[in-house]
Design an enzyme around this catalytic site. Structure first.
Site, mmCIF file in Angstrom:
data_model
loop_
_atom_site.group_PDB
_atom_site.id
_atom_site.type_symbol
_atom_site.label_atom_id
_atom_site.label_comp_id
_atom_site.label_asym_id
_atom_site.label_seq_id
_atom_site.Cartn_x
_atom_site.Cartn_y
_atom_site.Cartn_z
ATOM 1 N N GLY A 53 38.176 40.261 26.419
ATOM 2 C CA GLY A 53 36.739 39.930 26.478
ATOM 3 C C GLY A 53 35.808 40.089 25.406
ATOM 4 N N SER A 54 35.117 39.219 25.342
ATOM 5 C CA SER A 54 33.880 39.722 24.227
ATOM 6 C C SER A 54 33.003 41.017 24.847
ATOM 7 C CB SER A 54 32.330 38.067 24.847
ATOM 8 O OG SER A 54 32.005 38.208 25.783
ATOM 9 N N ASP B 54 37.427 47.701 29.709
ATOM 10 C CA ASP B 54 38.189 45.807 30.255
ATOM 11 C C ASP B 54 36.613 45.863 30.848
ATOM 12 O OD1 ASP B 54 38.895 43.828 29.991
ATOM 13 O OD2 ASP B 54 40.481 44.463 31.064
ATOM 14 N N GLY B 55 36.417 43.740 30.226
ATOM 15 C CA GLY B 55 35.549 43.877 30.453
ATOM 16 C C GLY B 55 36.090 43.004 31.940
ATOM 17 N N GLY C 60 39.986 37.836 34.558
ATOM 18 C CA GLY C 60 40.896 36.583 34.339
ATOM 19 C C GLY C 60 40.219 35.948 33.932
ATOM 20 N N GLY C 61 38.975 35.447 33.143
ATOM 21 C CA GLY C 61 38.546 34.278 32.841
ATOM 22 C C GLY C 61 38.900 34.368 31.652
ATOM 23 N N GLU D 148 46.380 43.026 31.426
ATOM 24 C CA GLU D 148 44.972 43.696 32.312
ATOM 25 C C GLU D 148 44.784 44.938 32.905
ATOM 26 O OE1 GLU D 148 41.253 41.759 30.670
ATOM 27 O OE2 GLU D 148 42.132 40.572 32.630
HETATM 28 C C1 5RP Z 1 39.867 38.246 30.587
HETATM 29 C C2 5RP Z 1 39.096 38.900 30.835
HETATM 30 C C3 5RP Z 1 37.544 39.386 30.562
HETATM 31 O O1 5RP Z 1 37.643 40.718 30.798
HETATM 32 C C4 5RP Z 1 36.527 38.996 31.734
HETATM 33 O O2 5RP Z 1 36.607 37.183 31.425
HETATM 34 C C5 5RP Z 1 35.540 39.420 31.229
HETATM 35 O O3 5RP Z 1 34.812 38.698 29.574
HETATM 36 P P1 5RP Z 1 33.413 39.043 28.618
HETATM 37 O O4 5RP Z 1 33.230 40.623 28.601
HETATM 38 O O5 5RP Z 1 33.247 37.746 28.467
HETATM 39 O O6 5RP Z 1 32.212 38.354 29.773
HETATM 40 O O7 5RP Z 1 39.186 39.577 32.577
HETATM 41 O O8 5RP Z 1 40.992 37.840 30.830
#
Ligand code: 5RP
Length: 227
Positions: A27-28, A82-83, A96-97, A104
């Protein structure tokens, strides 16, 4: 990129061990953490290697010259950062976005400690308040899984790719369904079990009882929520 995400990423830097293997989420926000981790490795402040949770994380590690490892050599990780897409008051998560939920969750499960980095917009009273809950499914099972999920009173949507025709295909060659619930989840643990019982569902984006701490970035700094 928002300063809140950067502040969350910087807050988690203090957790990096001096050596050993850790998990790198996706993620970002994790991209900002990877940048910070790369700086610490290049200045020889630490000698960690990472298990990447997605192709994105793998490429981030290469970009920032972070040594790579895997779960075969390191089945137990010291930490994963992780995010998340949603975090409730009990530190349960929706993830899972970015479509990386399966790896993950494996990397998180392999870790002694799971630290989540988010901005405040991700905090919710109950999961499924703002975000659809993703599940990764075997493509062969699509028709059946759609029916079984509808039978639970939940509306599934096949995630469509952008700049490619058809469904999103995950790093593992599977499809993603985004689930619209009628109301926020009272019991995410029970829902996660019910979904996983459906043959064809490989993993859910509900991470219940897994996070040890959540670093919440704001425009001015960050604060930490612990179990
Ligand atoms: C990817 C995820 C990311 O950790 C989640 O979507 C958060 O992303 P971001 O830091 O870009 O808001 O679960 O599958």
């Amino acid at each position: 990129m928002s300063s809140a995400k950067r502040n969350a990423a910087k807050s988690a830097v203090g957790l990096i061990p001096s050596s050993g293997a850790i998990g790198l989420g996706s993620g970002s926000t994790v991209a900002l953490f990877a940048e910070e981790l790369g700086k610490r490795i290049s200045s020889q402040e630490c000698t960690v290697s990472v298990v990447p949770s997605s192709y994105q994380a793998y490429q981030l590690a290469i970009e920032h010259r972070i040594p790579l490892t895997n779960l075969d050599e390191n089945p137990e990780l010291l930490l994963t950062v992780d995010g998340a897409d949603e975090v409730d008051r009990n530190l349960n998560l929706t993830k899972g976005g970015g479509g990386a939920l399966l790896r993950e969750k494996i990397v998180a499960a392999a870790s002694q400690r799971l630290a989540i980095i988010i901005d405040e917009s991700k905090l919710v009273e109950k999961l499924a308040s703002k975000f659809l809950i993703p599940v990764e499914i075997l493509p062969f099972s699509l028709g059946y899984v759609l029916r079984a999920i509808k039978d639970l009173g939940v509306e599934p949507r096949l995630r469509r790719a952008e700049r490619k025709m058809g469904p999103v295909v995950t790093d593992n060659g599977n499809f993603i369904l985004d689930l619209q619930f009628r109301q926020p989840l009272e019991d995410p643990d029970n829902m996660a079990v019910n979904l996983k019982m459906i043959p064809g569902v490989i993993e859910t984006g509900l991470f219940v009882g897994m996070a040890d701490e959540v670093h919440v970035g704001t425009d001015d700094g960050a604060y930490i929520m612990k179990k």
